[in-house]
Design an enzyme around this catalytic site. Sequence first.
Site, PDB file in Angstrom:
ATOM      1  N   ARG A  59     -16.111  -0.642 -37.466  1.00  0.00           N
ATOM      2  CA  ARG A  59     -15.591  -1.238 -36.225  1.00  0.00           C
ATOM      3  C   ARG A  59     -14.123  -1.624 -36.348  1.00  0.00           C
ATOM      4  O   ARG A  59     -13.709  -2.673 -35.840  1.00  0.00           O
ATOM      5  CB  ARG A  59     -16.409  -2.484 -35.836  1.00  0.00           C
ATOM      6  N   ARG A  90     -12.598  -4.944 -30.043  1.00  0.00           N
ATOM      7  CA  ARG A  90     -12.118  -6.063 -29.225  1.00  0.00           C
ATOM      8  C   ARG A  90     -11.213  -7.068 -29.915  1.00  0.00           C
ATOM      9  O   ARG A  90     -10.563  -7.867 -29.242  1.00  0.00           O
ATOM     10  CB  ARG A  90     -13.323  -6.783 -28.611  1.00  0.00           C
ATOM     11  N   ARG A 103      -8.978  -0.464 -22.993  1.00  0.00           N
ATOM     12  CA  ARG A 103     -10.309  -0.563 -22.388  1.00  0.00           C
ATOM     13  C   ARG A 103     -10.186  -0.942 -20.906  1.00  0.00           C
ATOM     14  O   ARG A 103     -10.908  -0.421 -20.061  1.00  0.00           O
ATOM     15  CB  ARG A 103     -11.182  -1.578 -23.120  1.00  0.00           C
ATOM     16  N   ASP A 118     -19.920   5.633 -29.459  1.00  0.00           N
ATOM     17  CA  ASP A 118     -20.995   4.696 -29.766  1.00  0.00           C
ATOM     18  C   ASP A 118     -22.243   5.475 -30.125  1.00  0.00           C
ATOM     19  O   ASP A 118     -22.429   6.605 -29.655  1.00  0.00           O
ATOM     20  CB  ASP A 118     -21.278   3.775 -28.571  1.00  0.00           C
ATOM     21  N   TYR A 168     -33.510   1.115 -29.972  1.00  0.00           N
ATOM     22  CA  TYR A 168     -32.898   0.867 -28.663  1.00  0.00           C
ATOM     23  C   TYR A 168     -33.660   1.575 -27.538  1.00  0.00           C
ATOM     24  O   TYR A 168     -33.784   1.053 -26.424  1.00  0.00           O
ATOM     25  CB  TYR A 168     -31.433   1.321 -28.662  1.00  0.00           C
TER      26      TYR A 168
END
Length: 362
Positions: free
Chosen positions: A27, A31, A40, A77, A154
């Site tokens: 990562r 952010r 973004r 992702d 998921y």
Amino acid sequence: MLNEPTHRFLRACHSLPVEQTPIWLMRQAGRYLPEYMRVRQQAGDFLALCKNPDLATEVTLQPVYRFDMDAAILFSDILVVPEAMGMSLSFGSGEGPVLEPVLRNAADLQRLTPVQPEEQLGYVLQTVTQIRQALAGRVPLIGFSGSPWTLATYMVEGGSSKTFRYIKGMLFDQPALLQQLLDQISDVVADYLNAQIAHGVQAVQIFDTWGGVLGPREFVAFSLRSIRRIVDRLQRTGADGQPVPVILFAKGCGALLEEMVATGCDVIGLDWTTDLASARRHVAQRAALQGNLDPAVLYASPQIIRQQVRRLLQDYGAHPGHIFNLGHGMAQDMDPQRVVDLVTAVREESRLLLQQQALQKG
Ligand code: 1CP
């Protein structure tokens, strides 16, 4: 080795000697970087960013340039794969991902669609092509996928989970159905990673973020089994004729190193709960190791970061086959300046350690 790689990241993946320990961070784009937040916003939202090859290329390169990382990782992702298989994917603002409609029985599995990576995931492959062009050989590009087990959590839970109630219910009550789902996902992941390799990624990482929620038997029978199925099918020579190393990061699974080596991967990614020195003794000559600084060390002072780096490098020792990384990803509230401190410390301390070792040998 034929076609011996020159970049220190790829050299370390193949346990070849390097003059300093390569570093990249899981990562590393995201952010915590103000320049990421700007792009973004330009894209609209996270998923739109993943689907825009120009902007996805830009955010892939941001940490590479800002911190002089030794590898770039494709910005995307793991959940674009379930979406390609026909599920609807959304990321609510601030919350986790939502996948719909959830898979709970045999009829639900029938709804999944076959995947041609060039079609449903063409935007990822286009991004790979553009990143390679933009990098122009500066550092290698890592492609990735989630493991079938992690993706299945998921798809069956419908998003993130704390208890894994439905997927574990399926595992114990309908093991054959779960295996069928895992096989189906494995075949898609193998095709997808091969397509990434064909488009130019120079290493691939399989993220088994939720492997550690399984007991050891179930981890081997349900997660590693499908990872091995993928590794067996991977095209391990890249478009440039160089070998493409496979990195397996299974969080919380450090007690099962032997079983992970048996999948045929080249590098094992470790979280911070595993002792790096004993892991190295265990897998030496058979796999390289990636990791495994506790990400929370980045909340500490530069002095402590350096101390922790030195300790980790000494734990591994002056052997080939170490890629420095965190034990898991960067968090949103981390300070980019601490990453500068980390990268500097890894460079300086590893050079010193490797030089001292060379002097002793010489
Ligand atoms: O709001 C935002 O901007 C989205 C935050 C974000 C980012 C930056 C998500 C949502 N995904 C990503 C990028 C991402 N995800 C990368 C990019 C490359 C890099 O490392 O720089 C990678 C490799 C991933 C992989 C990923 N996605 C994993 C496996 C790695 C890990 O962190 O364990 C997992 C589990 C996901 C799912 C995911 N994506 C995003 C969220 C919020 C989640 C759910 C996480 C959870 O269930 O706790």
